[in-house]
Design an enzyme around this catalytic site. Structure first.
Site, short mmCIF file in Angstrom:
data_model
loop_
_atom_site.label_atom_id
_atom_site.label_comp_id
_atom_site.label_asym_id
_atom_site.label_seq_id
_atom_site.Cartn_x
_atom_site.Cartn_y
_atom_site.Cartn_z
N CYS A 48 0.85 -1.19 0.00
CA CYS A 48 0.00 0.00 0.00
C CYS A 48 0.89 1.24 0.00
CB CYS A 48 -0.89 -0.02 1.24
SG CYS A 48 -1.91 1.47 1.42
N CYS A 51 0.37 3.23 3.53
CA CYS A 51 0.83 2.75 4.83
C CYS A 51 1.92 1.69 4.78
CB CYS A 51 -0.34 2.24 5.67
SG CYS A 51 -0.98 0.62 5.13
N CYS A 97 -7.22 -1.33 1.56
CA CYS A 97 -6.14 -1.81 2.41
C CYS A 97 -6.73 -2.05 3.80
CB CYS A 97 -5.02 -0.78 2.48
SG CYS A 97 -3.73 -1.20 3.68
N CYS A 100 -5.06 0.47 6.60
CA CYS A 100 -5.33 1.91 6.69
C CYS A 100 -6.63 2.35 6.03
CB CYS A 100 -4.16 2.71 6.11
SG CYS A 100 -3.98 2.62 4.32
N CYS A 122 -8.59 -5.67 -9.70
CA CYS A 122 -8.24 -4.60 -10.62
C CYS A 122 -7.79 -3.41 -9.74
CB CYS A 122 -9.46 -4.25 -11.45
SG CYS A 122 -9.18 -3.00 -12.69
#
Length: 135
Positions: A48, A51, A97, A100, A122
């Protein structure tokens, strides 16, 4: 939903570039075929961008020719959160995510890709950061 990484909106705005903020925190979508990882074949782990949580690996990335990086499974099932998305007059499954809450993209099933899960995560390139595998 409560996340391990929570920050005030003003902090996200200072830590992320405007285009990153738009996608990660406001659920925008980067234009198709413009993302840095759309055609990448580099082996490694995709994390991510907000984070640093590890989300996907190159082992599950495949060419879907849809304009965004596609994966058939997250690195771990608990790495992502799936949320019903009824925006734009349709029902989809948003991928966030789990650490976060940042928007990553959407997951689709039953499209007929020759993958073990018959799913296509996607994901916006701008939501990710690739750490290449060490040789």
């Amino acid at each position: 939903m409560s996340y391990d990484v929570e920050k005030p909106d003003e902090q996200w705005r200072t830590e992320l570039a405007p285009d990153e903020y738009a996608v990660l925190r406001q659920a925008a979508t980067e234009p198709a075929f413009t993302g840095e990882y759309t055609d990448t074949k580099t082996e490694g782990v995709y994390s991510c961008r907000a984070c640093g949580a590890e989300l996907f690996t190159s082992d599950t990335k495949f060419e879907s020719h849809c304009g965004w990086p596609s994966f058939y499974d997250p690195k771990e099932s608990k790495a992502v959160e799936l949320v019903e998305d009824r925006s734009h007059g349709m029902v989809r499954t948003e991928v966030r995510c789990a650490r976060c809450g940042s928007h990553l993209g959407h997951v689709f099933a039953g499209e007929g890709y020759a993958t073990p899960t018959d799913q296509r995560y996607c994901i916006n390139s701008i939501s990710l950061r690739l750490a290449p595998a060490e040789d």
